[in-house]
Structure formats: C-alpha cells, structure tokens
Motif scaffolding. Structure first.
Motif, PDB file in Angstrom:
ATOM      1  N   TRP A 297       2.512  63.714  -6.567  1.00 15.71           N
ATOM      2  CA  TRP A 297       1.554  64.675  -7.125  1.00 15.71           C
ATOM      3  C   TRP A 297       0.786  65.422  -6.051  1.00 15.71           C
ATOM      4  N   ARG A 298       0.894  64.997  -4.779  1.00 17.18           N
ATOM      5  CA  ARG A 298       0.196  65.699  -3.683  1.00 17.18           C
ATOM      6  C   ARG A 298       1.249  66.326  -2.769  1.00 17.18           C
ATOM      7  N   ASN A 299       1.017  67.551  -2.397  1.00 21.21           N
ATOM      8  CA  ASN A 299       1.982  68.263  -1.549  1.00 21.21           C
ATOM      9  C   ASN A 299       1.226  69.185  -0.598  1.00 21.21           C
TER      10      ASN A 299
ATOM     11  N   TYR B 140      -0.687  72.089  -2.346  1.00 24.08           N
ATOM     12  CA  TYR B 140       0.015  72.778  -3.430  1.00 24.08           C
ATOM     13  C   TYR B 140       0.245  71.822  -4.592  1.00 24.08           C
ATOM     14  N   PRO B 141       0.193  72.333  -5.837  1.00 23.67           N
ATOM     15  CA  PRO B 141       0.523  71.474  -6.979  1.00 23.67           C
ATOM     16  C   PRO B 141       2.020  71.176  -6.990  1.00 23.67           C
ATOM     17  N   VAL B 142       2.382  70.111  -7.679  1.00 24.95           N
ATOM     18  CA  VAL B 142       3.777  69.665  -7.673  1.00 24.95           C
ATOM     19  C   VAL B 142       4.721  70.732  -8.251  1.00 24.95           C
ATOM     20  N   GLN B 143       4.163  71.608  -9.080  1.00 22.35           N
ATOM     21  CA  GLN B 143       4.991  72.681  -9.673  1.00 22.35           C
ATOM     22  C   GLN B 143       5.630  73.541  -8.579  1.00 22.35           C
ATOM     23  N   ARG B 144       4.982  73.626  -7.433  1.00 24.01           N
ATOM     24  CA  ARG B 144       5.532  74.410  -6.312  1.00 24.01           C
ATOM     25  C   ARG B 144       6.850  73.784  -5.826  1.00 24.01           C
TER      26      ARG B 144
END
Ligand code: NAD
Length: 238
Positions: A125-127, A136-140
């Motif tokens: 969940w952390r990027n 960045y959110p995981v959606q990235r």
C-alpha cells in the motif's frame, strides 16, 4: 472443540502482552497464495524462480518483468481479512495482544482493525519514487508498465525484496515486543525466510503456540502445535 484449541483458549484468557508472529499462511484463507504450499507460488512455473524475480538485482535489471509478476501475483487489493486477522484484532482491543509482527505485505491485519503491526517486509500500500521520494498510491502501480514519477524516477513498492535489508526501526520494535511478550503465537509461516524467522528466538515468555498447516522448519518440542488452517482454528475461540 479440539483439546489443543481448548488449551490455546485457556492461554489467551490469561495473556496480557501476547505477540502474534505470522506469514503468508495467515492470508491464504483470504485468497492470497503463499510461497511454499502445494498451490503456492514456488510450485508454479515461471520463466525465472519467484525468489529471483523478487530480488533487488532482478528489479534493477528486468524492471518491466518484475512489475508484471508483482501486479499479477503480489497485488491483491480486493482481498479481505479472514477469521484469523479478525480474531487477532479483537485480542488487541481486549488488551491480550500487544502486537502483530508480520512478514506479509498485504495490509490485511490493519484492514481487520489491528493497530500495532510491525510489517517486516513492508507493504504493497506504500510506494515511493526512487529518485525524489514522492509517495504514490498503489493505483499508480496498477496502471501497468514501469510506474514513473513526475520527475522521471521509478516508483517502487515499499516492500523488502531479497538482498534488501529490513527497516531497522520496524525490526527493533518487533524485537522489543517479542522480548516483552508473555505469549507468542506463531502462525502461517514456514519460518524459512531470514532474518525475519530468527525473531522468534527473542521470546522469553511462558507460552509458545504454533498454528500452521504442517510443521514449520523448526524444532516443535515444548511448543503447543496446532496443525490446521489458522482462520478455522482461531474462529473456534470465543
Ligand atoms: P511460506 O509460503 O514460506 O509459508 C507459509 C506457511 O503457511 C506454510 O508452512 C504453509 O503450510 C502454511 N499455511 C498455508 N496456509 C495456511 C493456513 N490457512 N493456516 C495455517 N497455515 C497455513 O510463507 P512465509 O513463511 O510467510 O515466507 C514467505 C515470504 O513471502 C514472506 O517473507 C512474505 O513476506 C512473503 N509473502 C507474503 C504474502 C502476503 O503478503 N500475503 C504472500 C506470499 C508471500
């Protein structure tokens, strides 16, 4: 109720500073495959062994292939906590469990409500951008290809790859919690991945309980060993 599960129930009734130490087997009942079970990732065929794909060297040299495997096999964003995650969160609320120390990166303990969680191997969940550090959110990561920051740097998941060191603050917190625990429950881990597996040696308390499908790679003498699916086992305890 099975006698060993009854014994665990008695132990937990008297536990005040318990610690749970877990691994991938805690999340298989949430539909996330582990590494070493029969249907685990190590038994499936890939162009490279998963241990190699999940290494720092592979990440640097074959970044696109890394992300394609990672998206396919490690990102399980819709998975939900199972009975094991929920029971551990309940024990924390009741003042029985002081901490969860996990090798998992799926965030399911927090989703279940656990607050004091030491994530030894980080979290999907952390990027962060490897160049400027922007979060960045995981959606990235989900978007495809090699995820890039606005500055051009690669956005890397905050998960510990093979060859990478563990976060010293997380490690220190986990050691402290285990050393202060009165009960240690080990579950859903083959105890094969070091240095994480070595943390259980810091335990000085009274009761060690192991809940696992099959015996982990450790001497089980003097341990209450419950051979079974951890969600099924813990859901039987009131
Ligand atoms: P592992 O695959 O080596 O061992 C999992 C153990 O759990 C096995 O002994 C298996 O028999 C047992 N198991 C499987 N399902 C179970 C269940 N329902 N109840 C009880 N036991 C069960 O996993 P590991 O020891 O955690 O080491 C593998 C590494 O892989 C870890 O470092 C972890 O970070 C990573 N990993 C994480 C996830 C995740 O975040 N969910 C998934 C796969 C791998």
């Amino acid at each position: 109720m099975d006698a060993a599960i009854g014994e665990l129930q008695k132990i937990m009734a008297n536990t005040r500073r318990g610690v749970f130490f877990g691994g991938a087997g805690v999340s298989t009942e949430s539909g996330i495959p582990d590494f070493r079970s029969e249907d685990g990732l190590y038994r499936q065929t890939y162009k490279y062994p998963p241990e190699r794909i999940l290494s720092h060297t592979f990440f640097m040299q074959h970044t696109e292939e890394f992300f394609s495997f990672y998206r396919d096999k490690m990102l399980c964003l819709t998975a939900q906590p199972n009975a094991a995650h929920k029971k551990l969160a309940q024990w924390e609320r009741e003042g029985r469990l002081a901490a969860v120390v996990t090798q998992n990166i799926d965030g399911l303990h927090q989703k279940a409500g656990s607050k004091n969680v030491f994530e030894l191997h980080g979290s999907i969940w952390r990027n962060f951008c490897m160049n400027c550090g922007k979060a960045y959110p995981v959606q990235r990561i989900e978007e495809g290809g090699v995820p890039r920051c606005a500055c051009g740097g690669i956005v890397k998941p905050d998960v510990v790859l093979y060859e990478e060191p563990l976060d010293q603050t997380v490690l220190g917190g986990a050691v402290e919690a285990i050393a202060a625990a009165d009960t240690l429950i080990i579950g859903g881990t083959s105890l094969n991945v070091y240095p994480a597996a070595g943390l259980v040696d810091f335990f000085r308390g009274e009761n060690i309980v192991v809940i696992n499908k099959g015996a982990p790679a450790r001497d089980m003498r003097g341990v209450l060993f419950i051979d079974g699916r951890i969600g099924e086992v813990l859901s039987q305890i009131g």
